[in-house]
Design a protein around this motif. Sequence first.
Motif, PDB file in Angstrom:
ATOM      1  N   GLY A 156      59.983 -46.003 -41.250  1.00  7.94           N
ATOM      2  CA  GLY A 156      60.835 -47.185 -41.245  1.00  7.94           C
ATOM      3  C   GLY A 156      62.294 -46.835 -41.425  1.00  7.94           C
ATOM      4  N   MET A 157      62.563 -45.886 -42.341  1.00 10.43           N
ATOM      5  CA  MET A 157      63.949 -45.537 -42.627  1.00 10.43           C
ATOM      6  C   MET A 157      64.603 -44.878 -41.433  1.00 10.43           C
ATOM      7  SD  MET A 157      64.838 -46.502 -45.533  1.00 10.43           S
ATOM      8  CE  MET A 157      65.498 -45.926 -47.050  1.00 10.43           C
ATOM      9  N   THR A 158      63.913 -43.964 -40.780  1.00 12.71           N
ATOM     10  CA  THR A 158      64.543 -43.293 -39.653  1.00 12.71           C
ATOM     11  C   THR A 158      64.675 -44.245 -38.468  1.00 12.71           C
ATOM     12  OG1 THR A 158      62.364 -42.341 -39.342  1.00 12.71           O
ATOM     13  CG2 THR A 158      64.078 -40.878 -40.111  1.00 12.71           C
ATOM     14  N   ALA A 159      63.692 -45.149 -38.322  1.00 12.10           N
ATOM     15  CA  ALA A 159      63.799 -46.116 -37.233  1.00 12.10           C
ATOM     16  C   ALA A 159      64.933 -47.097 -37.500  1.00 12.10           C
ATOM     17  CB  ALA A 159      62.487 -46.866 -37.071  1.00 12.10           C
ATOM     18  N   GLY A 160      65.169 -47.381 -38.766  1.00  9.56           N
ATOM     19  CA  GLY A 160      66.210 -48.338 -39.113  1.00  9.56           C
ATOM     20  C   GLY A 160      67.567 -47.699 -39.272  1.00  9.56           C
ATOM     21  N   VAL A 176      71.365 -29.647 -40.751  1.00 11.90           N
ATOM     22  CA  VAL A 176      71.001 -28.755 -39.639  1.00 11.90           C
ATOM     23  C   VAL A 176      70.493 -27.435 -40.194  1.00 11.90           C
ATOM     24  CG1 VAL A 176      71.890 -27.408 -37.708  1.00 11.90           C
ATOM     25  CG2 VAL A 176      72.569 -29.789 -37.960  1.00 11.90           C
ATOM     26  N   ILE A 177      71.248 -26.879 -41.158  1.00  9.78           N
ATOM     27  CA  ILE A 177      70.844 -25.592 -41.728  1.00  9.78           C
ATOM     28  C   ILE A 177      69.474 -25.711 -42.402  1.00  9.78           C
ATOM     29  CG2 ILE A 177      71.442 -23.854 -43.452  1.00  9.78           C
ATOM     30  CD1 ILE A 177      74.389 -24.603 -42.936  1.00  9.78           C
ATOM     31  N   LEU A 178      69.323 -26.752 -43.226  1.00  9.12           N
ATOM     32  CA  LEU A 178      68.049 -26.934 -43.928  1.00  9.12           C
ATOM     33  C   LEU A 178      66.895 -27.107 -42.948  1.00  9.12           C
ATOM     34  CD1 LEU A 178      69.037 -29.329 -46.848  1.00  9.12           C
ATOM     35  CD2 LEU A 178      68.389 -26.938 -47.009  1.00  9.12           C
ATOM     36  N   ALA A 179      67.127 -27.891 -41.893  1.00  9.39           N
ATOM     37  CA  ALA A 179      66.055 -28.157 -40.935  1.00  9.39           C
ATOM     38  C   ALA A 179      65.644 -26.871 -40.220  1.00  9.39           C
ATOM     39  CB  ALA A 179      66.499 -29.208 -39.921  1.00  9.39           C
ATOM     40  N   MET A 180      66.656 -26.057 -39.845  1.00  5.67           N
ATOM     41  CA  MET A 180      66.361 -24.773 -39.190  1.00  5.67           C
ATOM     42  C   MET A 180      65.551 -23.886 -40.122  1.00  5.67           C
ATOM     43  SD  MET A 180      67.964 -24.531 -36.165  1.00  5.67           S
ATOM     44  CE  MET A 180      69.269 -25.265 -35.228  1.00  5.67           C
ATOM     45  N   THR A 188      55.937 -27.538 -45.107  1.00  2.00           N
ATOM     46  CA  THR A 188      57.016 -28.350 -44.529  1.00  2.00           C
ATOM     47  C   THR A 188      56.914 -29.792 -45.013  1.00  2.00           C
ATOM     48  OG1 THR A 188      55.605 -28.448 -42.592  1.00  2.00           O
ATOM     49  CG2 THR A 188      57.577 -27.114 -42.414  1.00  2.00           C
ATOM     50  N   LYS A 189      55.689 -30.255 -45.212  1.00  2.00           N
ATOM     51  CA  LYS A 189      55.503 -31.626 -45.641  1.00  2.00           C
ATOM     52  C   LYS A 189      56.127 -31.861 -47.024  1.00  2.00           C
ATOM     53  CE  LYS A 189      52.327 -35.359 -45.513  1.00  2.00           C
ATOM     54  NZ  LYS A 189      51.129 -35.810 -46.182  1.00  2.00           N
ATOM     55  N   PHE A 190      55.952 -30.838 -47.871  1.00  4.25           N
ATOM     56  CA  PHE A 190      56.521 -30.915 -49.214  1.00  4.25           C
ATOM     57  C   PHE A 190      58.041 -31.089 -49.139  1.00  4.25           C
ATOM     58  CE2 PHE A 190      58.644 -28.519 -52.620  1.00  4.25           C
ATOM     59  CZ  PHE A 190      58.229 -29.239 -53.707  1.00  4.25           C
ATOM     60  N   PHE A 191      58.696 -30.272 -48.301  1.00  3.93           N
ATOM     61  CA  PHE A 191      60.153 -30.369 -48.183  1.00  3.93           C
ATOM     62  C   PHE A 191      60.565 -31.741 -47.659  1.00  3.93           C
ATOM     63  CE2 PHE A 191      59.802 -25.694 -48.041  1.00  3.93           C
ATOM     64  CZ  PHE A 191      60.632 -25.426 -49.103  1.00  3.93           C
ATOM     65  N   ARG A 192      59.791 -32.223 -46.681  1.00  4.37           N
ATOM     66  CA  ARG A 192      60.138 -33.534 -46.125  1.00  4.37           C
ATOM     67  C   ARG A 192      60.122 -34.599 -47.207  1.00  4.37           C
ATOM     68  NH1 ARG A 192      57.946 -33.754 -40.091  1.00  4.37           N
ATOM     69  NH2 ARG A 192      58.576 -35.910 -40.248  1.00  4.37           N
ATOM     70  N   ILE A 210      65.381 -35.230 -41.973  1.00  2.00           N
ATOM     71  CA  ILE A 210      64.141 -35.741 -41.378  1.00  2.00           C
ATOM     72  C   ILE A 210      64.308 -35.936 -39.867  1.00  2.00           C
ATOM     73  CG2 ILE A 210      62.640 -37.754 -41.228  1.00  2.00           C
ATOM     74  CD1 ILE A 210      61.913 -36.385 -43.640  1.00  2.00           C
ATOM     75  N   ILE A 211      65.430 -36.537 -39.476  1.00  2.00           N
ATOM     76  CA  ILE A 211      65.650 -36.771 -38.045  1.00  2.00           C
ATOM     77  C   ILE A 211      65.668 -35.439 -37.294  1.00  2.00           C
ATOM     78  CG2 ILE A 211      67.237 -37.727 -36.340  1.00  2.00           C
ATOM     79  CD1 ILE A 211      68.195 -39.675 -38.358  1.00  2.00           C
ATOM     80  N   LEU A 212      66.366 -34.439 -37.888  1.00  2.00           N
ATOM     81  CA  LEU A 212      66.489 -33.148 -37.207  1.00  2.00           C
ATOM     82  C   LEU A 212      65.167 -32.406 -37.156  1.00  2.00           C
ATOM     83  CD1 LEU A 212      69.905 -32.205 -38.758  1.00  2.00           C
ATOM     84  CD2 LEU A 212      69.476 -32.494 -36.330  1.00  2.00           C
ATOM     85  N   VAL A 213      64.391 -32.486 -38.230  1.00  2.00           N
ATOM     86  CA  VAL A 213      63.093 -31.803 -38.238  1.00  2.00           C
ATOM     87  C   VAL A 213      62.183 -32.396 -37.177  1.00  2.00           C
ATOM     88  CG1 VAL A 213      60.962 -31.596 -39.553  1.00  2.00           C
ATOM     89  CG2 VAL A 213      63.094 -30.915 -40.585  1.00  2.00           C
ATOM     90  N   THR A 214      62.234 -33.739 -37.049  1.00  2.00           N
ATOM     91  CA  THR A 214      61.441 -34.384 -36.002  1.00  2.00           C
ATOM     92  C   THR A 214      61.889 -33.877 -34.632  1.00  2.00           C
ATOM     93  OG1 THR A 214      61.570 -36.305 -37.436  1.00  2.00           O
ATOM     94  CG2 THR A 214      60.513 -36.607 -35.303  1.00  2.00           C
TER      95      THR A 214
END
Lengths: 245, 287
Positions: A237-241, B90-94, B103-107, B169-173
Amino acid sequence: MIMSDAFSLPLGKLFTTANYTDAFSKMNILNAYKNSIIISGCVAAVVILLAGMASFALVRYSFKGSKLLYNIVIAAMMFPVFSTIIPVFRMEFGWGIAGSGKTWMSLLSVILPQIAGNMAFAIVVLTGYIRSLPIDLEEAAFMEGCNAYQIFFKVIMPLTKPSFAAVGIFSFLWSYNDLFTQQFFLRNKDEWAITRLLLEISSKEGTNYGLMAAVVTLVVVPLLIVYVCLQKYIVKGMTAGAVKG
Amino acid sequence: MNVYKNKKPAWVFLIPAFLFMAVFLYYPFLQNIVNSFMKIRNLGGGVKGVNNPFYKNYAELLTDPNMRVALKNTVIMIFVTLFGEVGLAVILAMLVDNVKRGTKFFRIVYFFPIVISATALGVLFNLIFQYDGGMLSQMVGEKTNWKELYPLTVMMTPVVWQYVGFYFIILVTGLNNIPEELYESAAIDGATRWQKVRYISWPLLHNVVCTCAVLAVTGALKVFDLPWVMFPNGAPLGKTWLTGTYMYYKTMQAPDIDYSSAIAFFIVILGVILSKVVNKIFKERDY
């Protein structure tokens, strides 16, 4: 004690729950919780329902101007809250909702603009999901004699549950955390939601570290629990929003 | 099929949502522009005619020293969010992308600060940066007045800390969407880990970074809660104004409603121009 050695653990004599009892008795934190949950719960519920209905109609019905309506939604996402808040207050003041001194009216005066503020983002997210649903199920329901309203509530709503959840949680959290709107509309002590109360405590009791730490804990811990449980939906939700204004 | 041939229900579905947006977004937005040319003293008070000259508030914006500070700080804030939040993310995501497990833990961990209200964070960081008995003062071993000495750093650190996870989160995706085969064929050609990041991840991530940059810039204009909690009324000595906090101050603390409407509209214009500029700089590319 926290002032001289912040990194020690509160064991033995140092342990006290006085700050928490203070927070509940002096600060009336329960009342603030109640207000917060009323406000954010209403915002989330209404946003889910109305945005769901609108996105359903935008995706499934083809009519003149549907493209234009969608662009209106996109543009509505860009308005920062600063640019609408003063006229909204004046309008609600004229209606007798804002600044009337009645608790319920004041809560309503926060709820209404927050619903509008979350609507656009919710529609954008939900149209995306509804568009990806296969139309076959709806056709089958139609053959069985469902009308459009039944299709929406009995077919679309259950199918899009995860995205409805993501939108609802996002709206709830956004409204729960939104200090700016609360500061505009909640003037009396009885009306304060949790973040508004927190600001008050930090400016009045700024030196009572123990109490401040206790109140911050009380605000953050429920969020932490909710976050751990619903982590998947929240992140979605947060990234979509993201683009919300 | 003719499930949706009857168009009447569509209006029932559409009208409530669009009514909300019309009444609470579009109408106030336009009204706000009108208000910025009017004379309005009190928030609930009436309109006392048009300003003389009608652009008076916008002329005042140019000469107001507080506004200049607010604008300067907002520009700093924009650069800090661009490089501090997006750059760090960016650095963290890389880095996380190169980790095999967890990776889930970091997210989960990186994302959590965004969920907490900025107000609570403000109080929390107030305790950390406290002059007398704050955590940082204790760590350094002497009482230092952080908030007076380095107001901007103290204000922006929590903001950066809160939002890094969001861009992360956006960058990791985005990184997860890069097909694995590219890395495999690069490995066969003998590419090092650094070369993979430089010549595969980075270029393919370009458009995602562009989105993040636009979000960061427009987000920087909207920051309000945290600065207001930590530095109310531009304290100390009006050094920490941001356009948002100054607009609030001019509405509530020193009421000048038409002037703050002008500030609000100015923020909108600034947002539109800046996102256009960022889009120009980062132009979407196809690879």
